[in-house]
Write a protein that holds these residues in place. Structure first.
Motif, PDB file in Angstrom:
ATOM      1  N   PRO A 231      43.550 104.574  25.547  1.00  0.00           N
ATOM      2  CA  PRO A 231      42.263 105.104  26.778  1.00  0.00           C
ATOM      3  C   PRO A 231      41.833 105.594  27.580  1.00  0.00           C
ATOM      4  N   ILE A 234      39.753 107.665  24.569  1.00  0.00           N
ATOM      5  CA  ILE A 234      38.903 107.385  24.491  1.00  0.00           C
ATOM      6  C   ILE A 234      37.486 107.321  25.411  1.00  0.00           C
ATOM      7  N   GLU A 235      38.229 107.115  26.891  1.00  0.00           N
ATOM      8  CA  GLU A 235      37.419 108.070  28.257  1.00  0.00           C
ATOM      9  C   GLU A 235      36.668 108.901  27.330  1.00  0.00           C
ATOM     10  N   ALA A 238      33.698 109.635  25.183  1.00  0.00           N
ATOM     11  CA  ALA A 238      32.737 108.447  25.437  1.00  0.00           C
ATOM     12  C   ALA A 238      31.877 109.169  26.453  1.00  0.00           C
ATOM     13  N   ASP A 239      32.786 110.057  27.821  1.00  0.00           N
ATOM     14  CA  ASP A 239      31.732 111.041  28.088  1.00  0.00           C
ATOM     15  C   ASP A 239      31.017 112.780  27.053  1.00  0.00           C
ATOM     16  N   ARG A 285      37.538  96.262  22.741  1.00  0.00           N
ATOM     17  CA  ARG A 285      37.895  96.981  24.341  1.00  0.00           C
ATOM     18  C   ARG A 285      37.386  98.449  24.052  1.00  0.00           C
ATOM     19  N   VAL A 286      37.659  98.912  22.561  1.00  0.00           N
ATOM     20  CA  VAL A 286      36.917 100.866  23.364  1.00  0.00           C
ATOM     21  C   VAL A 286      35.401 100.366  22.592  1.00  0.00           C
ATOM     22  N   ASP A 288      33.608  98.101  24.156  1.00  0.00           N
ATOM     23  CA  ASP A 288      33.415  98.169  25.891  1.00  0.00           C
ATOM     24  C   ASP A 288      33.532  99.427  26.071  1.00  0.00           C
ATOM     25  N   GLN A 289      34.405 100.914  26.353  1.00  0.00           N
ATOM     26  CA  GLN A 289      34.504 101.511  26.834  1.00  0.00           C
ATOM     27  C   GLN A 289      33.123 102.560  26.351  1.00  0.00           C
ATOM     28  N   ALA A 292      29.850 100.787  28.280  1.00  0.00           N
ATOM     29  CA  ALA A 292      29.723 101.383  29.872  1.00  0.00           C
ATOM     30  C   ALA A 292      29.359 102.896  29.951  1.00  0.00           C
ATOM     31  N   ARG A 293      29.427 103.125  29.294  1.00  0.00           N
ATOM     32  CA  ARG A 293      27.844 104.850  29.405  1.00  0.00           C
ATOM     33  C   ARG A 293      27.038 104.878  28.811  1.00  0.00           C
TER      34      ARG A 293
END
Length: 298
Positions: A231, A234-235, A238-239, A285-286, A288-289, A292-293
Motif C-alpha cells: 500500500p 501505491i500511495e 498515486a501522489d 483496493r488499489v 481506490d487509492q 482518493a487523489r
C-alpha cells in the motif's frame, strides 16, 4: 508494454515474415501480440547500411503490429511494437521483444504507408497510432520520423513508454505526441530496481517534463502480488500521478501469467512462476487509492 486484464478487439495482419538481424543492440518489456510484421515489406540490408539508416531515422527494428480496440489509447489504433528495451521487467509479457536483433528491418516510408491506410478507421473511431515495444525510445530517431509523418497525415499519436529513456525524447518529438502511456512500475526506488533492474528517477523526471509541456498522460501501473502491491508503494505512485497536471487517466493492470510460456520457449528463467494474479478485491483496493487523489481510474 505491460500485463493487462483488458480484452482487446484485434485485427491480425498476414503471417509474419522470417526474422532478420545480426546485432544485439539492447534488451525487455511490452504487450506485443506476436502477430509479426505481415503486410509490411521487410528490408534486407547489410549491417552497415542498416545502422546508417537507423541513425537517420529512416529504418527501424519492428517486432510486430496490430489493429486493436480498447487498449493502447482511445479508439481503434494501429499499435506498432518496436524491438529492444533497456529494462528487464520480471513480469515482462513479451520477452521476445527484448532485443533489437529479433525485430524486422522496416523503412519509415513503408510503415507510414501502412499507417495511412487506416486513417479512415482512425477518424471514425477517434483512434490513431500507438508506438509501443519493447521501448519506443530505444529507437528515438525512427520514432521521431514516424510520429512526425503521422501528424502530417492528421493522425492522433501515442507512445507507450517506461520513461526510462525520456531524455532521448526531444522537444521536437514531443510536439508530435498527443498522448503518453507512462508505465510507472513502482513508486519505491528499491522495488523499481527489483522489478526492472534499472533506476526509477528517469521515469519520474520524464513524467514531470511531459506535464510541464502539457502533453496528456495516462499512468499505467501493473499490480503484482508480493512485488508491487505494498500500500505504501501505491500511495507514492498515486501522489506522483496527482502531482502531474496533464494526467487524465490511471490504469491499474492486473498481473497475469499469459507470458510465462514465452519465457520458457526462450530458455529464460521466469521468477514469477508461482505468483498468482491479484484478486478483484485487491485491484479495486488499489484503484481506490488512486481515486482518493481525485484521479480518473480504470
Amino acid at each position: 508494454m505491460n500485463s493487462t486484464t483488458i480484452t482487446p478487439t484485434v485485427t491480425v495482419p498476414d503471417a509474419a515474415a522470417p526474422a532478420l538481424g545480426d546485432k544485439d543492440f539492447a534488451a525487455p518489456t511490452g504487450r506485443a501480440s506476436g502477430v509479426g510484421t505481415g503486410g509490411l515489406e521487410v528490408s534486407a540490408l547489410d549491417r552497415g547500411s542498416r545502422l546508417e539508416q537507423m541513425r537517420a531515422g529512416t529504418l527501424g527494428s519492428i517486432h510486430s503490429w496490430e489493429l486493436v480496440t480498447a487498449v493502447d489509447g482511445p479508439g481503434t489504433r494501429m499499435t506498432v511494437f518496436f524491438a529492444g528495451c533497456p529494462l528487464r521487467c520480471l513480469y515482462c509479457h513479451n520477452p521476445d521483444t527484448l532485443k533489437m536483433k529479433n525485430g524486422e528491418s522496416v523503412t519509415s516510408e513503408e510503415l507510414l504507408h501502412r499507417i495511412k491506410r487506416y486513417k479512415a478507421v482512425f477518424n471514425a473511431t477517434g483512434g490513431g497510432l500507438t508506438i509501443s515495444g519493447g521501448e519506443v525510445l530505444m529507437q528515438p530517431a525512427f520514432a521521431a520520423t514516424i510520429l512526425a509523418g503521422a501528424k502530417e497525415l492528421g493522425i492522433h499519436t501515442t507512445i507507450d513508454t517506461s520513461g526510462f529513456l525520456g531524455s532521448a525524447c526531444t522537444d521536437a518529438m514531443l510536439e508530435n505526441i498527443d498522448l503518453v502511456l507512462l508505465d510507472v512500475k513502482s513508486g519505491n526506488p528499491e522495488t523499481y530496481k527489483k522489478v526492472t533492474g534499472r533506476e526509477l528517477q528517469p521515469t519520474l523526471d520524464f513524467g514531470r517534463r511531459l506535464a510541464d509541456k502539457d502533453v496528456e498522460i495516462w499512468i499505467r501501473f501493473v499490480l503484482v502480488p508480493g512485488l508491487t502491491d505494498d500500500p505504501a508503494n501505491i500511495e507514492t505512485i498515486a501522489d506522483y500521478a496527482a502531482s502531474l497536471s496533464s494526467v487524465t487517466r490511471v490504469e491499474v493492470l492486473a498481473f497475469h501469467q499469459m507470458g510465462r510460456d514465452k519465457w520458457a520457449s526462450l530458455g529464460m528463467k521466469y521468477e514469477l512462476e508461482d505468483t498468482l494474479p491479484p484478486t478483484a478485491e485487491e485491484v479495486e483496493r488499489v484503484r481506490d487509492q488512486f481515486r482518493a487523489r481525485g484521479l480518473t481510474v480504470y
